[in-house]
Design a protein around this motif. Structure first.
Motif, PDB file in Angstrom:
ATOM      1  N   ASN A   1      43.100  35.847  36.981  1.00  8.74           N
ATOM      2  CA  ASN A   1      42.103  36.257  35.942  1.00  8.74           C
ATOM      3  C   ASN A   1      41.977  37.905  36.363  1.00  8.74           C
ATOM      4  OD1 ASN A   1      39.171  37.184  35.374  1.00  8.74           O
ATOM      5  ND2 ASN A   1      39.550  35.104  34.159  1.00  8.74           N
ATOM      6  N   THR A   2      42.020  38.787  35.417  1.00 10.65           N
ATOM      7  CA  THR A   2      42.042  40.208  35.934  1.00 10.65           C
ATOM      8  C   THR A   2      40.694  40.749  36.627  1.00 10.65           C
ATOM      9  OG1 THR A   2      41.621  40.835  33.696  1.00 10.65           O
ATOM     10  CG2 THR A   2      43.859  40.678  34.132  1.00 10.65           C
ATOM     11  N   ALA A   3      39.665  39.816  36.237  1.00 13.81           N
ATOM     12  CA  ALA A   3      38.229  40.601  36.987  1.00 13.81           C
ATOM     13  C   ALA A   3      38.691  40.351  38.710  1.00 13.81           C
ATOM     14  CB  ALA A   3      37.183  39.337  36.699  1.00 13.81           C
ATOM     15  N   THR A   4      39.733  39.796  39.075  1.00 14.50           N
ATOM     16  CA  THR A   4      40.067  39.628  40.315  1.00 14.50           C
ATOM     17  C   THR A   4      40.424  41.009  41.217  1.00 14.50           C
ATOM     18  OG1 THR A   4      40.649  37.181  40.048  1.00 14.50           O
ATOM     19  CG2 THR A   4      41.360  38.526  42.271  1.00 14.50           C
ATOM     20  N   VAL A   5      41.189  41.774  40.166  1.00 14.37           N
ATOM     21  CA  VAL A   5      41.239  43.266  40.912  1.00 14.37           C
ATOM     22  C   VAL A   5      40.632  44.248  39.749  1.00 14.37           C
ATOM     23  CG1 VAL A   5      43.266  42.534  42.306  1.00 14.37           C
ATOM     24  CG2 VAL A   5      43.497  42.903  39.936  1.00 14.37           C
TER      25      VAL A   5
END
Length: 287
Positions: A14-18
Motif C-alpha cells: 500500500n503506497t501510504a507505507t512510503v
C-alpha cells in the motif's frame, strides 16, 4: 496455508507505507526493482503524478493493483453534501477502473466535520443510514462498470470521524442487505490494524467467504501505541497473531495479496529502500 518464505509473490505494498519518502512514480519504480508484483495506491498520490502516467508506468513495469484507496466518506450535513459525496465516489470508481484495480476500498465516513473537530451533527445512527444509502447508490454504478467495492471496517477509536462501520460483522451485514445474491461486487477489506482485536473475527472471516474477502491488509499493533493513526507497527513488532489470521483468511478461500499498509511516523522517517526491504523480509518470515 501458503508458504511465504520462498518468495514475495503474494506481497503488495500500500503506497501510504512510503508516501512521505517518494512520489508514486518513484514508488512504482522501486517496487519494480524488488520484483514486488502489486501496489495499492491512494487517489491523491495518483493525482499528483497524473493518472495516465501512472497507468503507463504500471503497464511498463508489469505491476498490478491489489486495491485502490479510497472511496467512501458518504455522510453529509445536507443534500448538496450527500450528492457531492456520490459524485466523488463515481470518480473514484472510474479511476479504479482505468487502473484495472480489483476493487475500490471504501472508508465509509461518519460524523461530517468531525475530522476537523467540528462535527455538524452527533447522530451516528444517521451517519450509518447515510453510509448504507451511499454504498447502495455507488454499487448501482459499480455494477454497471464492473468495479467491486470493498467496505473497510475501521477500529472503534475512529468511529466518530473516519468510519462508523467498525467490525467485519457490520460490514458483512451491509453486504448481505445490499448484495444478497453475492455477486462478488460488494465485499470487505480486512485490515488487521482495525479488526485484530475483534472476538468474532474468525467466525466473521469464515462467514465472508472468498467472494466477499476482496482485500487483506497487514501491519502490526504496537504496545504502547503512541498515536492512534500514525503509529502502526511493521509486521512482527507488535501483538497481532498474523499467521493465525491469515490461516483464517485462506481457510475461507482468500488467495490474494497480503498488502502491507503502514501509517507510521517512525517508518516514514527511514529511507524508503529500508522500508521496502524490511517489508519483503517480514512478509517472508512473520506475515
Amino acid at each position: 496455508m501458503r508458504d511465504f518464505s520462498a518468495n514475495h509473490a503474494a506481497l503488495s505494498i500500500n503506497t501510504a507505507t512510503v508516501r512521505k519518502q517518494w512520489t508514486l512514480d518513484r514508488i512504482i519504480e522501486e517496487c519494480a526493482k524488488r520484483e514486488i508484483r502489486a501496489i495499492s495506491p491512494w487517489r491523491d498520490q495518483v493525482a499528483q503524478v497524473g493518472i495516465d502516467r501512472v497507468e503507463q508506468l504500471l503497464r511498463r513495469t508489469g505491476i498490478g493493483l491489489s486495491g485502490y484507496c479510497r472511496g467512501g466518506f458518504f455522510p453529509a450535513a445536507d443534500t448538496a453534501g450527500l450528492k457531492a459525496a456520490l459524485e466523488d465516489n463515481r470518480r473514484a470508481i472510474d479511476e479504479a477502473r482505468q487502473l484495472d484495480a480489483p476493487c475500490l476500498v471504501l472508508v465509509v465516513g461518519s460524523l461530517p466535520g468531525a475530522l476537523s473537530g467540528k462535527p455538524l451533527y452527533h447522530d451516528i445512527a444517521r451517519a450509518r443510514s447515510e453510509v448504507r444509502d451511499g454504498i447502495a447508490a455507488s454499487l448501482d454504478y459499480a455494477l454497471q462498470v464492473g468495479m467491486p467495492l470493498a467496505i473497510e471496517p475501521l477500529h472503534p477509536m475512529q468511529a466518530a470521524e473516519r468510519a462508523c462501520i467498525n467490525t467485519l460483522e457490520q460490514a458483512l451485514d451491509l453486504c448481505d442487505e445490499l448484495d444478497p445474491g453475492r455477486t462478488g461486487m460488494l465485499g470487505v477489506a480486512a485490515d488487521l490494524y482495525h479488526i485484530w482485536w475483534d472476538p468474532k473475527l474468525g467466525e466473521q472471516i469464515a462467514r465472508a467467504g472468498a467472494d466477499r474477502l476482496l482485500a487483506y491488509h497487514v501491519c502490526d499493533w504496537l504496545t504502547p501505541t503512541r498515536d492512534l493513526l500514525n503509529d502502526r507497527g511493521m509486521m512482527g513488532d507488535g501483538v497481532i497473531e498474523l499467521k493465525k489470521t491469515r490461516s483464517w483468511m485462506e481457510d475461507a478461500g482468500y488467495a490474494g495479496f497480503a498488502e502491507v499498509e503502514i501509517f507510521s511516523e517512525d517508518w516514514w522517517s527511514r529511507p524508503g529502500e529500508e522500508v521496502l526491504d524490511t517489508c519483503i523480509a517480514r512478509h517472508k518470515t512473520v506475515a
